[in-house]
Design a protein around this motif. Structure first.
Motif, PDB file in Angstrom:
ATOM      1  N   SER A 129      96.794 -11.162   5.625  1.00  0.00           N
ATOM      2  CA  SER A 129      95.833 -12.256   5.753  1.00  0.00           C
ATOM      3  C   SER A 129      94.799 -12.044   6.866  1.00  0.00           C
ATOM      4  N   SER A 130      94.918 -10.956   7.624  1.00  0.00           N
ATOM      5  CA  SER A 130      93.962 -10.705   8.709  1.00  0.00           C
ATOM      6  C   SER A 130      93.155  -9.436   8.424  1.00  0.00           C
ATOM      7  N   ALA A 131      92.002  -9.334   9.074  1.00  0.00           N
ATOM      8  CA  ALA A 131      91.154  -8.159   8.891  1.00  0.00           C
ATOM      9  C   ALA A 131      91.894  -6.912   9.374  1.00  0.00           C
ATOM     10  N   ASN A 132      91.859  -5.869   8.571  1.00  0.00           N
ATOM     11  CA  ASN A 132      92.566  -4.632   8.917  1.00  0.00           C
ATOM     12  C   ASN A 132      91.607  -3.561   9.437  1.00  0.00           C
ATOM     13  N   TYR A 133      92.066  -2.366   9.548  1.00  0.00           N
ATOM     14  CA  TYR A 133      91.315  -1.201  10.021  1.00  0.00           C
ATOM     15  C   TYR A 133      89.985  -1.042   9.277  1.00  0.00           C
ATOM     16  N   TYR A 134      89.951  -1.396   7.995  1.00  0.00           N
ATOM     17  CA  TYR A 134      88.753  -1.257   7.160  1.00  0.00           C
ATOM     18  C   TYR A 134      87.901  -2.531   7.132  1.00  0.00           C
ATOM     19  N   ASN A 135      88.236  -3.508   7.969  1.00  0.00           N
ATOM     20  CA  ASN A 135      87.556  -4.806   8.010  1.00  0.00           C
ATOM     21  C   ASN A 135      87.675  -5.572   6.696  1.00  0.00           C
ATOM     22  N   HIS A 136      88.794  -5.403   6.031  1.00  0.00           N
ATOM     23  CA  HIS A 136      89.132  -6.156   4.822  1.00  0.00           C
ATOM     24  C   HIS A 136      90.547  -6.686   4.994  1.00  0.00           C
ATOM     25  N   LYS A 137      90.962  -7.565   4.093  1.00  0.00           N
ATOM     26  CA  LYS A 137      92.310  -8.114   4.141  1.00  0.00           C
ATOM     27  C   LYS A 137      93.185  -7.412   3.116  1.00  0.00           C
ATOM     28  N   GLY A 138      94.421  -7.122   3.518  1.00  0.00           N
ATOM     29  CA  GLY A 138      95.385  -6.501   2.622  1.00  0.00           C
ATOM     30  C   GLY A 138      96.194  -5.431   3.331  1.00  0.00           C
ATOM     31  N   SER A 139      97.516  -5.629   3.355  1.00  0.00           N
ATOM     32  CA  SER A 139      98.443  -4.677   3.957  1.00  0.00           C
ATOM     33  C   SER A 139      99.740  -4.715   3.152  1.00  0.00           C
ATOM     34  N   LYS A 140     100.186  -3.559   2.694  1.00  0.00           N
ATOM     35  CA  LYS A 140     101.442  -3.506   1.953  1.00  0.00           C
ATOM     36  C   LYS A 140     102.292  -2.346   2.461  1.00  0.00           C
ATOM     37  N   ILE A 141     103.602  -2.506   2.274  1.00  0.00           N
ATOM     38  CA  ILE A 141     104.582  -1.548   2.798  1.00  0.00           C
ATOM     39  C   ILE A 141     105.583  -1.238   1.698  1.00  0.00           C
ATOM     40  N   ARG A 142     106.050   0.004   1.683  1.00  0.00           N
ATOM     41  CA  ARG A 142     107.174   0.370   0.828  1.00  0.00           C
ATOM     42  C   ARG A 142     108.066   1.310   1.621  1.00  0.00           C
ATOM     43  N   PHE A 143     109.350   1.358   1.233  1.00  0.00           N
ATOM     44  CA  PHE A 143     110.288   2.191   1.983  1.00  0.00           C
ATOM     45  C   PHE A 143     111.440   2.624   1.110  1.00  0.00           C
ATOM     46  N   GLN A 144     112.150   3.613   1.616  1.00  0.00           N
ATOM     47  CA  GLN A 144     113.400   4.047   0.999  1.00  0.00           C
ATOM     48  C   GLN A 144     114.370   4.413   2.108  1.00  0.00           C
ATOM     49  N   VAL A 145     115.640   4.207   1.844  1.00  0.00           N
ATOM     50  CA  VAL A 145     116.680   4.558   2.802  1.00  0.00           C
ATOM     51  C   VAL A 145     117.264   5.897   2.361  1.00  0.00           C
ATOM     52  N   CYS A 146     117.520   6.758   3.323  1.00  0.00           N
ATOM     53  CA  CYS A 146     117.880   8.141   3.018  1.00  0.00           C
ATOM     54  C   CYS A 146     119.017   8.641   3.907  1.00  0.00           C
TER      55      CYS A 146
END
Length: 170
Positions: A129-146
Motif C-alpha cells: 500500500s506504500s510507494a516502493n523503489y519504483y514509486n509505485h504501489k505493490g510488493s509481493k513475496i514467495r518462499f520455500q523451506v529447504c
C-alpha cells in the motif's frame, strides 16, 4: 585428511556457486541476502509451509518448517529432523513498477540451531500500500523451506516458481 577437506570445500563451492549463478539470472536489484537466524521461542506465522521427507525405516516425517508474518516482516524456520542437515528459507521479494512485477530482493534465512529449535530472521520489505523503489504501489513475496546437506540441497531457486505469492500488506 587434507584431501578430504579439499574435496568437501570444492563440493560446497560448486553447490553455492551454482546456486549463485541461478539466483543472479533473475536480475534482482539488491544483492543476495544471507542471514543466520537467531533463536526464538515464538513458533509459526501467518503463512507456513512444511517439507516432508521419507526416512528409511521410519516413513514420512516433517524435516523442516518455515513461516512468514507480514506484520514485522518476520521469518521463522524450524529444523524438524536432527540428522545434521541445515534448514533454511529461500525467499524472493518482487515489486510492481507500474507495468510489470520486477525482482527486487532475495535471500536465505538459515537455521543453524539444530532440531527442534526455531530460528527467526527479521526483514523490512516494502508494503503493497506504500510507494516502493519504483514509486509505485505493490510488493509481493514467495518462499520455500529447504534442507541443505553436504552434497545437495532439497530444493533450488528454480523450484520456487511453484510457491504461492503473498501480498505484503499489513
Amino acid at each position: 585428511m587434507k584431501r578430504m577437506i579439499t574435496i568437501a570445500a570444492v563440493i560446497i563451492a560448486v553447490l553455492i556457486g551454482g546456486q549463485g549463478q541461478a539466483l543472479a539470472a533473475a536480475g534482482f536489484v539488491k544483492p543476495f541476502e544471507d542471514d543466520i537466524s537467531t533463536i526464538t521461542y515464538e513458533t509459526g506465522g501467518e503463512y507456513c509451509t512444511e517439507q516432508w521427507n521419507v526416512v528409511p525405516e521410519v516413513g514420512y516425517i516433517m524435516t523442516a518448517k518455515g513461516c512468514f508474518t507480514r506484520h514485522g516482516d518476520v521469518w521463522r524456520v524450524q529444523d524438524g529432523f536432527a540428522e545434521g542437515g541445515q534448514t533454511f528459507i529461500y525467499w524472493e521479494n518482487w515489486l510492481w513498477n507500474g507495468s510489470s512485477w520486477q525482482p527486487f530482493r532475495h535471500g536465505w534465512c538459515n537455521n543453524d540451531l539444530g532440531a527442534p529449535h526455531w530460528g527467526t530472521c527479521n526483514k523490512d520489505y516494502y508494503e503493497s500500500s506504500s510507494a516502493n523503489y519504483y514509486n509505485h504501489k505493490g510488493s509481493k513475496i514467495r518462499f520455500q523451506v529447504c534442507r541443505r546437506y553436504v552434497v545437495a540441497n532439497s530444493c533450488n531457486p528454480g523450484s520456487i516458481e511453484e510457491a504461492p505469492w503473498i501480498n505484503n500488506n499489513v
